[in-house]
Write an enzyme that holds these catalytic residues in place. Structure first.
Site: not given
Length: 424
Positions: A109-110, A136, A138-139, A189, A191, A193-194, A262-263, A405
């Site tokens: 119960d915290q 946010g 990608w999804t 933050d 994020d 995209e885009y 990256y990507d 990531w």
């Protein structure tokens, strides 16, 4: 700080600002869903010795839905609609003593359980460590375009600050309530995209101005709560993503920018190429904007638009991009193939798996990129040596630091140590 000339990477000499090692950022993304199949817990950050190298952790992700920060939902993510959430992982899961950072089990119960309570415990052990909520990804980015519009942005930002900074969470499964998550997050933050470009969904031309205005509104409301709360953004590294926004105008509202270097290439393309090259290569057959798909050109594009180097962090992927059925020419580089099988998804694999693959290991001398090729399957990824080289580039350029990531792709903190040691 003082100016100095630094020569790295085969004689590249640049004028850099000598930044004290402790001032450089090392930022890691912790994924909400990583506690399941990947079985990576907040406790593992401590157990691997990673926490001592870190300055910030970004918790991925918070959903942006219906012009608000949507919190308290437990529903499978639907990439077609943007629906989804995991309040169970966020703040209702009761961790056992064995799973917990401090060896103490959660009570049923915290008001605060789950990953967020574990991050709070990690911060207690490392008082200088900052934790941000990343919105946010990608999804869950499709809601940003509407939320950033002038008629929506003030209320949208207020909803995010109410949940993540003031800690007011919806009550679910005996957790949540007023102030339940207070002090977990030290900032937000963005994020998206885009903005004004395409990720899972495509933005509009209005996003250009609205993105800057949204960051200004976040900055205003965060400062009104208390000085020192962080506002950051993760931005696409392709020139096609950079030129449709105004980095020089939005950077003043941000504490720093994570440049997603990256990507650049992956198995959505038919031809093998480097996933995260440091430089361009004259041998790269790419055309148009893709000729500038490398870290150096991305960094330069941001700097040329007026962003201080000290606000910029270089991105490192703890995973690789792969193709199979690749013809044995040029050691597999720039050859036709299809997506290689991966543990979680075709065409992608964690570093911790790739490091043990038996195959020839190669370095592109011009691009400063690493790959493995066994005569059939080609994997492009950063190994510790290349990560260390990239950290020399970060220092030589006077950048603010690096981010990665994400935690679960590493092998007992091997890549993270290369980042931390490299920035000293």
């Amino acid at each position: 700080m003082h100016a100095r000339y630094t020569c790295v990477l085969a004689g590249l000499c640049v004028l850099a600002l000598a930044t004290p090692a402790q001032a450089r950022r090392v930022i890691g993304y912790f994924t909400q869903w990583g506690i399941y199949g990947r079985n990576f817990q907040v406790k593992d950050i401590e157990a691997d010795g990673a926490a001592g190298h870190l300055t910030h952790i970004n918790y991925a992700f918070g959903n942006v839905r219906n012009n608000r920060c949507e919190v308290g939902v437990t529903q499978y993510a639907n990439p077609d609609t943007g629906e989804g959430g995991d309040a169970y992982a966020d703040y209702t899961k009761a961790f056992s003593a064995k799973e917990s950072v401090d060896g103490l089990a959660d009570h049923w119960d915290q008001p605060l359980r789950g990953n967020w309570n574990q991050l709070k415990k990690l911060k207690a052990r490392h008082p200088d460590l900052k934790v941000l909520i990343s919105l946010g990804g990608w999804t869950w980015s499709r809601g940003f375009s509407q939320a950033a519009r002038p008629e929506n942005r003030k209320a949208f930002v207020a909803s995010c600050i109410d949940a993540y900074i003031r800690g007011n969470l919806p009550v679910t499964d005996y957790a949540g309530g007023a102030g339940a998550a207070l002090t977990v997050f030290d900032g937000i933050d963005i994020d998206w995209e885009y903005p004004a470009a395409c990720g899972l969904s495509c933005g509009t031309s209005e996003d250009r101005e609205n993105f800057t205005a949204l960051l200004a509104e976040f900055r205003r409301q965060l400062d009104a709560v208390r000085p020192g709360l962080l506002l950051t953004a993760a931005v696409g590294a392709g020139i096609d993503k950079i030129r449709v926004t105004d980095p020089g105008q939005y950077a003043p509202y941000l504490d720093y920018i994570n440049l997603m270097t990256y990507d650049f290439h992956g198995a959505w393309e038919r031809q093998t190429n480097h996933h995260s090259p440091l430089f361009g290569s004259p041998g790269d057959p790419s055309v148009g904007d893709q000729r500038r798909y490398n870290s150096r050109d991305a960094v330069q594009a941001i700097l040329e638009r007026g962003v201080p180097a000290s606000k910029l962090n270089l991105g490192i992927g703890f995973y690789g991009r792969g193709w199979t059925g690749v013809h044995n020419t040029n050691r597999g580089l720039y050859q036709v193939g299809g997506p290689a099988p991966g543990t979680w998804e075709s065409g992608i694999e964690d570093y911790k798996v790739l490091r043990g693959r038996v195959a020839g290991s190669y370095i592109d001398a011009q691009a400063r990129a690493h790959w493995k090729y066994d005569g059939v399957t080609f994997w492009s990824y950063d190994d510790p040596a290349l990560v260390s080289e990239k950290m020399q580039y970060v220092k030589a350029q006077g950048l603010g630091g690096a981010f990665f990531w994400e935690f679960s792709g590493d092998y007992h903190g091997e890549l993270l140590r290369a980042i931390g040691d490299g920035l000293r």
